[in-house]
Enzyme design. Structure first.
Site, PDB file in Angstrom:
ATOM      1  N   ARG A 117      17.989  42.306  25.122  1.00 41.11           N
ATOM      2  CA  ARG A 117      19.336  41.999  25.628  1.00 41.11           C
ATOM      3  C   ARG A 117      19.207  40.998  26.768  1.00 41.11           C
ATOM      4  O   ARG A 117      18.302  41.115  27.600  1.00 41.11           O
ATOM      5  CB  ARG A 117      19.991  43.302  26.094  1.00 41.11           C
ATOM      6  CG  ARG A 117      21.413  43.133  26.517  1.00 41.11           C
ATOM      7  CD  ARG A 117      22.121  44.464  26.631  1.00 41.11           C
ATOM      8  NE  ARG A 117      22.429  45.012  25.307  1.00 41.11           N
ATOM      9  CZ  ARG A 117      23.315  45.985  25.081  1.00 41.11           C
ATOM     10  NH1 ARG A 117      23.955  46.523  26.091  1.00 41.11           N
ATOM     11  NH2 ARG A 117      23.543  46.414  23.856  1.00 41.11           N
ATOM     12  N   LYS A 121      17.885  56.557  17.244  1.00 39.88           N
ATOM     13  CA  LYS A 121      18.273  55.729  16.094  1.00 39.88           C
ATOM     14  C   LYS A 121      17.170  55.737  15.036  1.00 39.88           C
ATOM     15  O   LYS A 121      17.418  55.990  13.864  1.00 39.88           O
ATOM     16  CB  LYS A 121      18.544  54.301  16.587  1.00 39.88           C
ATOM     17  CG  LYS A 121      19.249  53.430  15.610  1.00 39.88           C
ATOM     18  CD  LYS A 121      19.605  52.071  16.213  1.00 39.88           C
ATOM     19  CE  LYS A 121      20.837  52.091  17.060  1.00 39.88           C
ATOM     20  NZ  LYS A 121      21.383  50.746  17.354  1.00 39.88           N
ATOM     21  N   LYS A 124      13.271  49.022  24.602  1.00 37.13           N
ATOM     22  CA  LYS A 124      14.308  48.004  24.823  1.00 37.13           C
ATOM     23  C   LYS A 124      13.830  47.027  25.877  1.00 37.13           C
ATOM     24  O   LYS A 124      13.021  47.389  26.744  1.00 37.13           O
ATOM     25  CB  LYS A 124      15.604  48.677  25.310  1.00 37.13           C
ATOM     26  CG  LYS A 124      16.842  47.860  25.102  1.00 37.13           C
ATOM     27  CD  LYS A 124      17.387  48.004  23.693  1.00 37.13           C
ATOM     28  CE  LYS A 124      18.576  47.095  23.450  1.00 37.13           C
ATOM     29  NZ  LYS A 124      19.155  47.312  22.119  1.00 37.13           N
ATOM     30  N   THR A 144      23.750  45.629   9.730  1.00 35.88           N
ATOM     31  CA  THR A 144      24.392  46.582  10.652  1.00 35.88           C
ATOM     32  C   THR A 144      25.789  46.926  10.138  1.00 35.88           C
ATOM     33  O   THR A 144      26.193  48.098  10.139  1.00 35.88           O
ATOM     34  CB  THR A 144      24.455  45.996  12.076  1.00 35.88           C
ATOM     35  OG1 THR A 144      23.126  45.696  12.495  1.00 35.88           O
ATOM     36  CG2 THR A 144      25.069  46.978  13.048  1.00 35.88           C
ATOM     37  N   ALA A 195      32.531  46.143  20.036  1.00 38.61           N
ATOM     38  CA  ALA A 195      32.471  45.119  21.081  1.00 38.61           C
ATOM     39  C   ALA A 195      31.432  45.505  22.131  1.00 38.61           C
ATOM     40  O   ALA A 195      30.315  44.994  22.116  1.00 38.61           O
ATOM     41  CB  ALA A 195      33.845  44.925  21.714  1.00 38.61           C
ATOM     42  N   MET A 196      31.793  46.430  23.009  1.00 43.49           N
ATOM     43  CA  MET A 196      30.848  46.798  24.071  1.00 43.49           C
ATOM     44  C   MET A 196      30.838  48.316  24.269  1.00 43.49           C
ATOM     45  O   MET A 196      31.647  49.034  23.693  1.00 43.49           O
ATOM     46  CB  MET A 196      31.198  46.069  25.367  1.00 43.49           C
ATOM     47  CG  MET A 196      32.458  46.504  26.014  1.00 43.49           C
ATOM     48  SD  MET A 196      33.928  45.878  25.207  1.00 43.49           S
ATOM     49  CE  MET A 196      35.168  46.604  26.228  1.00 43.49           C
ATOM     50  N   ASN A 223      27.066  50.009  20.990  1.00 44.55           N
ATOM     51  CA  ASN A 223      26.066  50.950  21.513  1.00 44.55           C
ATOM     52  C   ASN A 223      26.630  51.736  22.694  1.00 44.55           C
ATOM     53  O   ASN A 223      27.403  51.210  23.479  1.00 44.55           O
ATOM     54  CB  ASN A 223      24.827  50.184  21.996  1.00 44.55           C
ATOM     55  CG  ASN A 223      23.990  49.687  20.846  1.00 44.55           C
ATOM     56  OD1 ASN A 223      23.733  50.404  19.887  1.00 44.55           O
ATOM     57  ND2 ASN A 223      23.566  48.427  20.929  1.00 44.55           N
TER      58      ASN A 223
HETATM   59  N1  LIG Z   1      24.262  42.953  15.648  1.00 41.59           N
HETATM   60  C1  LIG Z   1      23.556  44.045  15.448  1.00 41.59           C
HETATM   61  O1  LIG Z   1      22.654  44.078  14.630  1.00 41.59           O
HETATM   62  C2  LIG Z   1      23.868  45.302  16.215  1.00 41.59           C
HETATM   63  C3  LIG Z   1      23.058  46.424  16.010  1.00 41.59           C
HETATM   64  C4  LIG Z   1      23.351  47.597  16.693  1.00 41.59           C
HETATM   65  C5  LIG Z   1      24.414  47.634  17.565  1.00 41.59           C
HETATM   66  N2  LIG Z   1      25.167  46.526  17.763  1.00 41.59           N
HETATM   67  C6  LIG Z   1      26.265  46.600  18.704  1.00 41.59           C
HETATM   68  O2  LIG Z   1      27.480  46.322  18.011  1.00 41.59           O
HETATM   69  C7  LIG Z   1      28.371  45.610  18.854  1.00 41.59           C
HETATM   70  C8  LIG Z   1      28.758  44.307  18.189  1.00 41.59           C
HETATM   71  O3  LIG Z   1      27.605  43.537  17.914  1.00 41.59           O
HETATM   72  P1  LIG Z   1      27.720  42.049  17.391  1.00 41.59           P
HETATM   73  O4  LIG Z   1      26.374  41.646  16.967  1.00 41.59           O
HETATM   74  O5  LIG Z   1      28.873  41.945  16.453  1.00 41.59           O
HETATM   75  O6  LIG Z   1      28.087  41.307  18.746  1.00 41.59           O
HETATM   76  P2  LIG Z   1      28.940  39.953  18.913  1.00 41.59           P
HETATM   77  O7  LIG Z   1      28.661  39.480  20.285  1.00 41.59           O
HETATM   78  O8  LIG Z   1      28.712  39.047  17.749  1.00 41.59           O
HETATM   79  O9  LIG Z   1      30.458  40.465  18.800  1.00 41.59           O
HETATM   80  C9  LIG Z   1      31.081  41.222  19.791  1.00 41.59           C
HETATM   81  C10 LIG Z   1      32.536  40.765  19.838  1.00 41.59           C
HETATM   82  O10 LIG Z   1      33.241  41.609  20.744  1.00 41.59           O
HETATM   83  C11 LIG Z   1      34.145  40.803  21.462  1.00 41.59           C
HETATM   84  N3  LIG Z   1      34.569  41.478  22.686  1.00 41.59           N
HETATM   85  C12 LIG Z   1      33.923  41.563  23.876  1.00 41.59           C
HETATM   86  N4  LIG Z   1      34.665  42.257  24.768  1.00 41.59           N
HETATM   87  C13 LIG Z   1      35.787  42.623  24.112  1.00 41.59           C
HETATM   88  C14 LIG Z   1      36.946  43.364  24.482  1.00 41.59           C
HETATM   89  N5  LIG Z   1      37.112  43.859  25.710  1.00 41.59           N
HETATM   90  N6  LIG Z   1      37.919  43.565  23.553  1.00 41.59           N
HETATM   91  C15 LIG Z   1      37.784  43.071  22.298  1.00 41.59           C
HETATM   92  N7  LIG Z   1      36.712  42.347  21.897  1.00 41.59           N
HETATM   93  C16 LIG Z   1      35.728  42.134  22.790  1.00 41.59           C
HETATM   94  C17 LIG Z   1      33.383  39.506  21.690  1.00 41.59           C
HETATM   95  O11 LIG Z   1      34.264  38.443  22.006  1.00 41.59           O
HETATM   96  C18 LIG Z   1      32.691  39.336  20.350  1.00 41.59           C
HETATM   97  O12 LIG Z   1      33.468  38.585  19.436  1.00 41.59           O
HETATM   98  C19 LIG Z   1      27.637  45.424  20.192  1.00 41.59           C
HETATM   99  O13 LIG Z   1      27.999  46.470  21.061  1.00 41.59           O
HETATM  100  C20 LIG Z   1      26.178  45.582  19.806  1.00 41.59           C
HETATM  101  O14 LIG Z   1      25.389  46.065  20.880  1.00 41.59           O
HETATM  102  C21 LIG Z   1      24.927  45.366  17.099  1.00 41.59           C
END
Ligand SMILES: NC(=O)c1ccc[n+]([C@@H]2O[C@H](COP(=O)([O-])OP(=O)(O)OC[C@H]3O[C@@H](n4cnc5c(N)ncnc54)[C@H](O)[C@@H]3O)[C@@H](O)[C@H]2O)c1
Length: 342
Positions: A44, A68, A80, A147, A234-235, A257
């Site tokens: 990260r 996980k 991590k 995912t 998102a977060m 997460n």
């Molecule tokens: N990509 C992976 O393989 C993966 C694996 C495990 C977990 N995750 C988790 O899944 C989530 C999404 O991952 P991703 O790869 O799609 O990330 P990403 O950054 O591509 O997408 C996240 C989206 O959330 C939006 N966002 C941020 N704050 C926001 C809010 N307050 N309201 C609405 N939207 C908001 C961002 O603008 C972005 O478009 C993250 O929390 C990540 O940690 C991702």
């Protein structure tokens, strides 16, 4: 700042502070568990307000990776990395090379992958200094698709448990965040006839949703939208003592997460009759896919493990119902058993 007495410490095997003054690299790396001499987890990259915030994040995230992998039946421990700073200005080939050298020094004890602030191209860059990276653009590419596939399997199990049905047709589903994972999920759900509502703070991400015919709502309205299912993508920490009373969905299943702001929130959800699918089970698809890149799983094993996310969730939902406990407690119990058996 004390590591050993940190509330999230949970007997981590190693916590390492990493710096490289030439490139500006400042990072913390944590290994929660190692199984057969292996651990894995994403890298990260974000501008943490304080070093303490970065430490808390890396400890929570590496422990979540142990759960996980264990719940996905993969013999790898959780770990991590967090790189502190704004990736938009700080992420350079020199910095990634320096972090790659750090990973390489661990000689395979840790395998890194993409996370918030890093992507599949960065993994190619890291691979110039170490072979111990997965999720590379020149291999499987973005982990968002596997995912999202895992999330979809999780949603199928959640729909079955909460609504006693197998189809999505006519269900209203709110997706918070339509980036890599949420965007892909929106496409899958629209294809299956679900009524999808989305919110994002990034207008470019929302523009990509336009051809799907989904309903776009304000970011501050998505958690309390009048829907059957909420999918946070998102977060973290979106489920809290403040937000849970406002949620109208009967079930929650998404990949963000660490969705629970505090452990007590699991009880609040159960008291309100909201079925929560633990995020570290739902979001395992990317990590599972990374294990294929790292040579730990074959392509067939990867596909079976991703589909198996649904089966694991069904087991967790049953355990929670039978034990009259939260899905979080049931998942933790299952993870403890799984760690002993992998
Ligand atoms: N990509 C992976 O393989 C993966 C694996 C495990 C977990 N995750 C988790 O899944 C989530 C999404 O991952 P991703 O790869 O799609 O990330 P990403 O950054 O591509 O997408 C996240 C989206 O959330 C939006 N966002 C941020 N704050 C926001 C809010 N307050 N309201 C609405 N939207 C908001 C961002 O603008 C972005 O478009 C993250 O929390 C990540 O940690 C991702």
């Amino acid at each position: 700042m004390s590591v050993f007495s940190h509330p999230e410490f949970d007997s981590h095997l190693r916590v390492t502070h990493v710096t490289d003054p030439d490139s500006g690299l400042v990072a913390i790396h944590a290994i929660h568990r190692s199984i057969g001499g292996r651990s894995g987890g994403g890298i990260r990259f974000r501008p943490y307000a304080t070093e303490g915030d970065a430490l808390t994040d890396v400890l929570r995230l590496s422990r979540a990776m142990s759960n996980k992998f264990a719940l996905a039946g993969i013999p790898v421990g959780g770990a991590k990395s967090v790189i502190i700073g704004d990736p938009a200005t700080l992420k350079t080939p020199t910095l990634l090379a320096a972090f790659g050298r750090f990973i390489d020094g661990l000689q395979g004890l840790y395998i890194g992958g993409p996370d918030i602030g890093t992507n599949a191209d960065d993994m190619v860059e890291l691979a110039r200094t170490t072979p111990y990276v997965a999720g590379r653009a020149d291999q499987s590419g973005s982990t968002a698709v596997p995912t999202a596939l895992g999330c979809f399997a999780g949603l199928q199990a959640t729909v079955r448990a909460a609504f006693g049905r197998d189809e999505f047709h006519g269900l209203r589903i709110a997706i918070q965040g339509v980036g890599g994972v949420g965007g892909e999920l929106a496409r899958m759900l629209v294809d299956r006839g679900a009524e999808v509502l989305v919110a994002d703070v990034d207008s470019a991400a929302l523009r990509q949703m336009a051809p799907l015919g989904v309903r776009i709502i304000a970011p501050e309205a998505i958690l309390s939208a009048d829907v059957d299912i909420l999918s946070p993508n998102a977060m973290g920490a979106v489920l809290s003592a403040q937000t849970v009373p406002t949620i109208r969905a009967r079930a929650i299943c998404g990949c963000a997460n660490n969705q629970l702001a505090t452990p007590e929130v699991a009880h609040l959800l159960t008291e309100r009759g909201i079925l929560w699918a633990p995020d570290y089970v739902v979001s395992a698809g990317g990590a599972i896919d990374g294990c294929k890149d790292a040579g730990i799983l074959s392509a067939e094993e990867r596909d079976a493990r991703i589909a198996g996310i649904g089966t694991t969730l069904t087991t967790i939902f049953d355990l929670a119902t039978r034990g009259n406990t939260t899905t979080e407690a049931a998942a933790q119990a299952l993870a403890r058993d799984a760690v002993e058996n992998v």
